[in-house]
Write a protein that holds these residues in place. Structure first.
Motif, PDB file in Angstrom:
ATOM      1  N   VAL A  58       0.871  -1.175   0.000  1.00 33.90           N
ATOM      2  CA  VAL A  58       0.000   0.000   0.000  1.00 33.90           C
ATOM      3  C   VAL A  58       0.911   1.229   0.000  1.00 33.90           C
ATOM      4  CG1 VAL A  58      -1.878  -1.154   1.238  1.00 33.90           C
ATOM      5  CG2 VAL A  58      -0.171   0.143   2.530  1.00 33.90           C
ATOM      6  N   MET A  59       0.311   2.403  -0.096  1.00 34.23           N
ATOM      7  CA  MET A  59       1.090   3.635   0.005  1.00 34.23           C
ATOM      8  C   MET A  59       0.834   4.278   1.352  1.00 34.23           C
ATOM      9  SD  MET A  59       0.931   5.655  -3.587  1.00 34.23           S
ATOM     10  CE  MET A  59      -0.633   5.161  -4.283  1.00 34.23           C
ATOM     11  N   VAL A  60       1.887   4.737   1.978  1.00 32.74           N
ATOM     12  CA  VAL A  60       1.788   5.543   3.191  1.00 32.74           C
ATOM     13  C   VAL A  60       2.545   6.830   2.899  1.00 32.74           C
ATOM     14  CG1 VAL A  60       2.309   5.705   5.648  1.00 32.74           C
ATOM     15  CG2 VAL A  60       1.620   3.497   4.678  1.00 32.74           C
ATOM     16  N   ASP A  61       1.812   7.923   2.933  1.00 37.54           N
ATOM     17  CA  ASP A  61       2.374   9.232   2.564  1.00 37.54           C
ATOM     18  C   ASP A  61       3.057   9.178   1.198  1.00 37.54           C
ATOM     19  OD1 ASP A  61       1.442  10.362   4.914  1.00 37.54           O
ATOM     20  OD2 ASP A  61       3.340  10.080   5.986  1.00 37.54           O
ATOM     21  N   GLY A  62       2.435   8.459   0.257  1.00 40.55           N
ATOM     22  CA  GLY A  62       2.932   8.402  -1.109  1.00 40.55           C
ATOM     23  C   GLY A  62       4.081   7.450  -1.353  1.00 40.55           C
ATOM     24  N   ARG A  63       4.505   6.733  -0.324  1.00 41.18           N
ATOM     25  CA  ARG A  63       5.613   5.774  -0.474  1.00 41.18           C
ATOM     26  C   ARG A  63       5.092   4.364  -0.277  1.00 41.18           C
ATOM     27  NH1 ARG A  63      11.172   7.812   1.696  1.00 41.18           N
ATOM     28  NH2 ARG A  63      11.565   5.909   0.588  1.00 41.18           N
ATOM     29  N   GLU A  79      -1.177   9.491   5.633  1.00 44.91           N
ATOM     30  CA  GLU A  79      -2.149   9.183   4.585  1.00 44.91           C
ATOM     31  C   GLU A  79      -1.871   7.798   4.015  1.00 44.91           C
ATOM     32  OE1 GLU A  79      -5.370   9.424   2.351  1.00 44.91           O
ATOM     33  OE2 GLU A  79      -4.773  11.133   3.573  1.00 44.91           O
ATOM     34  N   VAL A  80      -2.832   6.901   4.170  1.00 43.18           N
ATOM     35  CA  VAL A  80      -2.719   5.538   3.656  1.00 43.18           C
ATOM     36  C   VAL A  80      -3.604   5.432   2.417  1.00 43.18           C
ATOM     37  CG1 VAL A  80      -3.102   3.081   4.141  1.00 43.18           C
ATOM     38  CG2 VAL A  80      -2.327   4.620   5.979  1.00 43.18           C
ATOM     39  N   GLY A 159       5.299   5.867 -20.282  1.00 42.65           N
ATOM     40  CA  GLY A 159       5.445   6.565 -21.554  1.00 42.65           C
ATOM     41  C   GLY A 159       4.407   7.631 -21.788  1.00 42.65           C
ATOM     42  N   THR A 160       3.228   7.479 -21.167  1.00 45.98           N
ATOM     43  CA  THR A 160       2.165   8.464 -21.357  1.00 45.98           C
ATOM     44  C   THR A 160       2.275   9.609 -20.376  1.00 45.98           C
ATOM     45  OG1 THR A 160       0.627   7.383 -19.823  1.00 45.98           O
ATOM     46  CG2 THR A 160       0.541   6.692 -22.145  1.00 45.98           C
ATOM     47  N   GLY A 161       3.069   9.413 -19.321  1.00 52.01           N
ATOM     48  CA  GLY A 161       3.169  10.448 -18.296  1.00 52.01           C
ATOM     49  C   GLY A 161       1.938  10.507 -17.416  1.00 52.01           C
ATOM     50  N   ASP A 162       1.053   9.505 -17.527  1.00 50.63           N
ATOM     51  CA  ASP A 162      -0.202   9.518 -16.770  1.00 50.63           C
ATOM     52  C   ASP A 162      -0.110   8.775 -15.448  1.00 50.63           C
ATOM     53  OD1 ASP A 162      -2.811  10.261 -16.398  1.00 50.63           O
ATOM     54  OD2 ASP A 162      -3.639   8.540 -17.462  1.00 50.63           O
ATOM     55  N   GLY A 163       1.054   8.276 -15.103  1.00 48.40           N
ATOM     56  CA  GLY A 163       1.192   7.475 -13.889  1.00 48.40           C
ATOM     57  C   GLY A 163       1.013   8.254 -12.605  1.00 48.40           C
ATOM     58  N   ARG A 164       1.200   9.555 -12.647  1.00 45.28           N
ATOM     59  CA  ARG A 164       1.076  10.346 -11.424  1.00 45.28           C
ATOM     60  C   ARG A 164      -0.295  10.953 -11.263  1.00 45.28           C
ATOM     61  NH1 ARG A 164       7.119  12.903 -11.549  1.00 45.28           N
ATOM     62  NH2 ARG A 164       7.927  11.020 -12.403  1.00 45.28           N
ATOM     63  N   ALA A 165      -1.116  10.836 -12.261  1.00 44.65           N
ATOM     64  CA  ALA A 165      -2.451  11.432 -12.195  1.00 44.65           C
ATOM     65  C   ALA A 165      -3.301  10.723 -11.157  1.00 44.65           C
ATOM     66  CB  ALA A 165      -3.127  11.344 -13.554  1.00 44.65           C
ATOM     67  N   ARG A 166      -4.130  11.461 -10.481  1.00 44.24           N
ATOM     68  CA  ARG A 166      -5.156  10.947  -9.589  1.00 44.24           C
ATOM     69  C   ARG A 166      -4.625  10.206  -8.358  1.00 44.24           C
ATOM     70  NH1 ARG A 166      -7.208   9.149 -14.733  1.00 44.24           N
ATOM     71  NH2 ARG A 166      -6.933   7.017 -14.100  1.00 44.24           N
ATOM     72  N   VAL A 167      -3.371  10.296  -8.030  1.00 38.94           N
ATOM     73  CA  VAL A 167      -2.892   9.627  -6.812  1.00 38.94           C
ATOM     74  C   VAL A 167      -2.642  10.665  -5.753  1.00 38.94           C
ATOM     75  CG1 VAL A 167      -1.117   8.208  -5.785  1.00 38.94           C
ATOM     76  CG2 VAL A 167      -1.861   7.735  -8.064  1.00 38.94           C
TER      77      VAL A 167
END
Length: 167
Positions: A58-63, A79-80, A159-167
């Motif tokens: 899971v992610m905790v504070d984005g990690r 933030e989880v 490749g699309t650069g969309d991996g950071r969207a909505r997280v």
């Protein structure tokens, strides 16, 4: 000789997928057990329970963290984000969509942990090559062997650069 065990309860407020949850937990409760057993978020899987397979990522504070080795109490005020928290308004995260498109799963057991790890991998900027993707995804085991398709899904989103969207 009779042996008694004292359990220490702690009050913990977990912020999971944008919502606060006040819980009374055994101080030894893992984040994984709190998510699954107390909050009903069963997308996060219990695999090895030793931090070796990545199914509970899971992610905790984005990690990314393996929730089976993280105490729930350690997440107070943090933030989880679980697999259930990636989709927004019924729309899958770009990584979830890529996993489906590339058939990057077979039995699906490891998929939530794989997706969470892949999203973090992109946020960390570690998807420059297939070799780099494989290296930084190596903590997530797929018993079905869907690795080539997982790499293809990660590569597509990177490749699309969309991996950071909505997280």
């Amino acid at each position: 000789m009779e042996r008694t065990t004292r359990r220490t309860q702690v009050a913990v407020t977990l912020r999971v997928n944008g919502a606060d949850h006040e819980l009374e937990l055994d101080a030894r409760s893992t984040l994984l057990d709190a998510l699954r057993d107390r909050l009903g978020l069963t997308g996060t899987k219990k695999g090895c329970d030793q931090g070796a397979c990545g199914a509970c990522t899971v992610m905790v504070d984005g990690r990314r963290v393996v929730s089976c080795l993280t105490l729930a109490a350690q997440c107070e005020g943090r933030e989880v984000t679980t697999i259930e928290g990636l989709a927004h308004d019924g729309t899958l995260h770009a990584m979830q969509e890529a996993f489906v498109r590339h058939d990057a799963l077979q039995c699906g057991f490891c998929t939530p942990g794989q997706v969470m790890s892949a999203v973090c991998l992109l946020q960390e900027g570690r998807a420059g090559s297939d070799e780099e993707i494989r290296e930084f995804m190596s903590g997530n085991i797929c018993r079905c062997g869907a690795y080539p398709n997982i790499v293809a899904a990660v590569r597509e989103v990177a490749g699309t650069g969309d991996g950071r969207a909505r997280v």
